[in-house]
Design a protein around this motif. Structure first.
Motif, PDB file in Angstrom:
ATOM      1  N   MET A 186      -8.851  -1.933   2.705  1.00 17.98           N
ATOM      2  CA  MET A 186      -9.909  -2.867   2.340  1.00 17.98           C
ATOM      3  C   MET A 186     -10.071  -2.981   0.822  1.00 17.98           C
ATOM      4  N   ASP A 187      -9.689  -1.951   0.072  1.00 14.47           N
ATOM      5  CA  ASP A 187      -9.673  -2.077  -1.393  1.00 14.47           C
ATOM      6  C   ASP A 187      -8.713  -3.175  -1.825  1.00 14.47           C
ATOM      7  N   ILE A 188      -7.609  -3.282  -1.113  1.00 18.79           N
ATOM      8  CA  ILE A 188      -6.581  -4.267  -1.466  1.00 18.79           C
ATOM      9  C   ILE A 188      -7.043  -5.678  -1.154  1.00 18.79           C
ATOM     10  N   ASP A 189      -7.942  -5.830  -0.202  1.00 20.36           N
ATOM     11  CA  ASP A 189      -8.502  -7.141   0.080  1.00 20.36           C
ATOM     12  C   ASP A 189      -9.170  -7.715  -1.166  1.00 20.36           C
ATOM     13  N   ASP A 190      -9.891  -6.888  -1.906  1.00 14.01           N
ATOM     14  CA  ASP A 190     -10.502  -7.348  -3.150  1.00 14.01           C
ATOM     15  C   ASP A 190      -9.446  -7.799  -4.153  1.00 14.01           C
ATOM     16  N   VAL A 191      -8.379  -7.028  -4.272  1.00 16.49           N
ATOM     17  CA  VAL A 191      -7.314  -7.370  -5.208  1.00 16.49           C
ATOM     18  C   VAL A 191      -6.675  -8.704  -4.828  1.00 16.49           C
ATOM     19  N   ALA A 192      -6.489  -8.916  -3.530  1.00 13.96           N
ATOM     20  CA  ALA A 192      -5.891 -10.165  -3.061  1.00 13.96           C
ATOM     21  C   ALA A 192      -6.773 -11.364  -3.380  1.00 13.96           C
ATOM     22  N   VAL A 193      -8.083 -11.175  -3.342  1.00 16.32           N
ATOM     23  CA  VAL A 193      -9.009 -12.252  -3.690  1.00 16.32           C
ATOM     24  C   VAL A 193      -8.965 -12.528  -5.190  1.00 16.32           C
ATOM     25  N   ASP A 194      -8.984 -11.467  -5.992  1.00 21.29           N
ATOM     26  CA  ASP A 194      -9.091 -11.611  -7.435  1.00 21.29           C
ATOM     27  C   ASP A 194      -7.768 -11.975  -8.103  1.00 21.29           C
ATOM     28  N   PHE A 195      -6.643 -11.735  -7.398  1.00 22.50           N
ATOM     29  CA  PHE A 195      -5.324 -12.070  -7.934  1.00 22.50           C
ATOM     30  C   PHE A 195      -4.524 -12.813  -6.867  1.00 22.50           C
ATOM     31  N   PRO A 196      -4.937 -14.046  -6.573  1.00 27.51           N
ATOM     32  CA  PRO A 196      -4.358 -14.765  -5.431  1.00 27.51           C
ATOM     33  C   PRO A 196      -2.897 -15.166  -5.605  1.00 27.51           C
ATOM     34  N   ASP A 197      -2.384 -15.087  -6.833  1.00 21.80           N
ATOM     35  CA  ASP A 197      -0.990 -15.463  -7.074  1.00 21.80           C
ATOM     36  C   ASP A 197      -0.081 -14.251  -7.258  1.00 21.80           C
ATOM     37  N   MET A 198      -0.580 -13.080  -6.930  1.00 18.98           N
ATOM     38  CA  MET A 198       0.222 -11.855  -7.025  1.00 18.98           C
ATOM     39  C   MET A 198       0.571 -11.388  -5.612  1.00 18.98           C
ATOM     40  N   PRO A 199       1.826 -11.504  -5.195  1.00 20.14           N
ATOM     41  CA  PRO A 199       2.204 -11.014  -3.866  1.00 20.14           C
ATOM     42  C   PRO A 199       1.945  -9.516  -3.743  1.00 20.14           C
ATOM     43  N   ILE A 200       1.446  -9.102  -2.588  1.00 19.61           N
ATOM     44  CA  ILE A 200       1.064  -7.716  -2.356  1.00 19.61           C
ATOM     45  C   ILE A 200       1.728  -7.204  -1.080  1.00 19.61           C
ATOM     46  N   ILE A 201       2.340  -6.039  -1.175  1.00 23.18           N
ATOM     47  CA  ILE A 201       2.887  -5.356  -0.004  1.00 23.18           C
ATOM     48  C   ILE A 201       2.040  -4.118   0.254  1.00 23.18           C
ATOM     49  N   MET A 202       1.486  -4.006   1.442  1.00 23.11           N
ATOM     50  CA  MET A 202       0.795  -2.785   1.848  1.00 23.11           C
ATOM     51  C   MET A 202       1.807  -1.889   2.553  1.00 23.11           C
ATOM     52  N   ALA A 203       2.033  -0.718   1.985  1.00 29.56           N
ATOM     53  CA  ALA A 203       3.065   0.162   2.508  1.00 29.56           C
ATOM     54  C   ALA A 203       2.559   1.000   3.673  1.00 29.56           C
ATOM     55  N   HIS A 204       3.436   1.152   4.659  1.00 31.22           N
ATOM     56  CA  HIS A 204       3.259   2.082   5.772  1.00 31.22           C
ATOM     57  C   HIS A 204       2.295   1.565   6.853  1.00 31.22           C
ATOM     58  N   PRO A 205       2.446   2.057   8.076  1.00 30.32           N
ATOM     59  CA  PRO A 205       1.342   1.976   9.027  1.00 30.32           C
ATOM     60  C   PRO A 205       0.137   2.699   8.413  1.00 30.32           C
ATOM     61  N   SER A 206      -0.992   1.994   8.320  1.00 33.79           N
ATOM     62  CA  SER A 206      -2.090   2.448   7.453  1.00 33.79           C
ATOM     63  C   SER A 206      -3.067   3.382   8.143  1.00 33.79           C
ATOM     64  N   PHE A 207      -2.577   4.345   8.894  1.00 35.58           N
ATOM     65  CA  PHE A 207      -3.432   5.302   9.590  1.00 35.58           C
ATOM     66  C   PHE A 207      -4.381   5.982   8.606  1.00 35.58           C
ATOM     67  N   PRO A 208      -5.679   6.039   8.875  1.00 36.52           N
ATOM     68  CA  PRO A 208      -6.392   5.640  10.106  1.00 36.52           C
ATOM     69  C   PRO A 208      -6.992   4.238  10.039  1.00 36.52           C
ATOM     70  N   TRP A 209      -6.446   3.380   9.164  1.00 31.37           N
ATOM     71  CA  TRP A 209      -7.026   2.052   8.931  1.00 31.37           C
ATOM     72  C   TRP A 209      -6.051   0.927   9.308  1.00 31.37           C
ATOM     73  N   GLN A 210      -5.351   1.105  10.438  1.00 35.25           N
ATOM     74  CA  GLN A 210      -4.362   0.100  10.809  1.00 35.25           C
ATOM     75  C   GLN A 210      -4.983  -1.265  11.072  1.00 35.25           C
ATOM     76  N   ASP A 211      -6.123  -1.308  11.751  1.00 31.14           N
ATOM     77  CA  ASP A 211      -6.753  -2.595  12.033  1.00 31.14           C
ATOM     78  C   ASP A 211      -7.176  -3.297  10.745  1.00 31.14           C
ATOM     79  N   GLU A 212      -7.651  -2.528   9.771  1.00 29.88           N
ATOM     80  CA  GLU A 212      -8.032  -3.123   8.491  1.00 29.88           C
ATOM     81  C   GLU A 212      -6.817  -3.759   7.800  1.00 29.88           C
TER      82      GLU A 212
END
Length: 296
Positions: A186-212
């Motif tokens: 969810m921290d990365i969600d903020d980054v995606a909003v504030d930097f909409p032209d910067m591609p972002i890769i979230m690494a790994h199955p995000s246990f324990p936040w997979q749904d997020e």
């Protein structure tokens, strides 16, 4: 496979670590990783670390490209990485048919972080940046990192963030100083909003936040998920479902090599029974599109 002809590529591994400095020029002020990273050997039953030359030959033999990086965690460890981002960038010039260099800069360096990133972009020719927030001890949406993101976005380069639990420090007293709170997607969600032209890769199955992580990738058009660091047989079922369906264009093959090998990863992944067209997207085409690599 040649530098100018990628048509025989079968995969792009978007997540590998260069951990062995053997064969590279000695780096002043470099230190060893310490107990937190040593724990990875136990978690993944790792007996030895391949040299960069061995990594290159391994991937070249398999007609794969790989994103390579180190982790600058000078704030936590007090010393430079055993292998630096500039060393990786320089090596990639000699192995451009298989090797894609990413930089790593600790945002806690302040203004120096931006200067280092600029040098890696302009002199090193890196193709993106890797952040490991729990090892670098910052939240992805901390404003201290924003000048760094601004420089990266200006260059049109992607960033890759570690998310979820880490094998580093697992089972070590105090977790080796690794704090899991820094790696909530969810921290990365903020980054995606504030930097909409910067591609972002979230690494790994995000246990324990997979749904997020799935929610962020579904909602933000420039956010992707890589499948590294876990054997596919342990992937959460909701991740497998979305990789087959709604996120089939935004999921990327990654191993965490040398912690997992492509040979092992593919064997386990193929047991999940993905359709051939979706498998090709995950193994090759999604990453090729993101990185601007022509595979047709």
């Amino acid at each position: 496979m040649t530098e100018n002809n990628k048509r025989d590529l079968v995969a792009i591994d978007v997540h590998t670590h260069v951990m062995n400095p053997d064969g590279l020029p000695a780096q002043a002020d470099a230190g060893r990783a310490g107990a937190a990273v040593d724990a990875l050997s136990d978690v993944f039953s790792l007996e030895s670390l391949p040299t960069l030359v061995e990594m290159v030959e391994y991937y070249r033999q398999r007609r794969m490209m790989f994103i390579a990086f180190t982790i600058d965690e000078i704030t936590r460890t007090g010393h430079e990485a055993a292998v630096t981002s500039m060393q990786i960038a320089e090596a990639a010039r000699h192995h451009a048919d298989v090797m894609i260099p990413f930089g790593s800069v600790d945002p806690n360096r302040g203004r120096q972080a931006v200067d280092l990133a600029d040098r890696l972009i302009t002199e090193g020719g890196v193709k993106g940046f890797k952040f490991h927030c729990s090892m670098q001890q910052f939240h992805a949406n901390d404003r201290l990192a924003y000048p760094l993101y601004e420089r990266i976005q200006e260059s049109g380069l992607p960033v890759l963030f570690h998310t979820g639990q880490s094998g580093a420090g697992r089972g070590v007293r105090g977790g080796g100083g690794i704090r899991l709170k820094y790696t909530n997607p969810m921290d990365i969600d903020d980054v995606a909003v504030d930097f909409p032209d910067m591609p972002i890769i979230m690494a790994h199955p995000s246990f324990p936040w997979q749904d997020e992580a799935i929610a962020v990738a579904l909602h933000k058009p420039q956010v992707y998920i890589d499948l590294s660091g876990w054997s596919p047989k342990y992937f959460p079922p909701q991740l497998v479902h979305h990789a087959r369906t709604l996120l089939q264009d935004k999921v990327l093959f990654g191993t965490d090599y040398p912690l997992l090998t492509p040979d092992y990863w593919q064997t386990e992944f193929d047991k999940l029974g993905f359709p051939d067209d979706v498998r090709e997207k995950i193994m090759l085409r999604n990453a090729a599109g993101l990185l601007g690599i022509d595979v047709d």
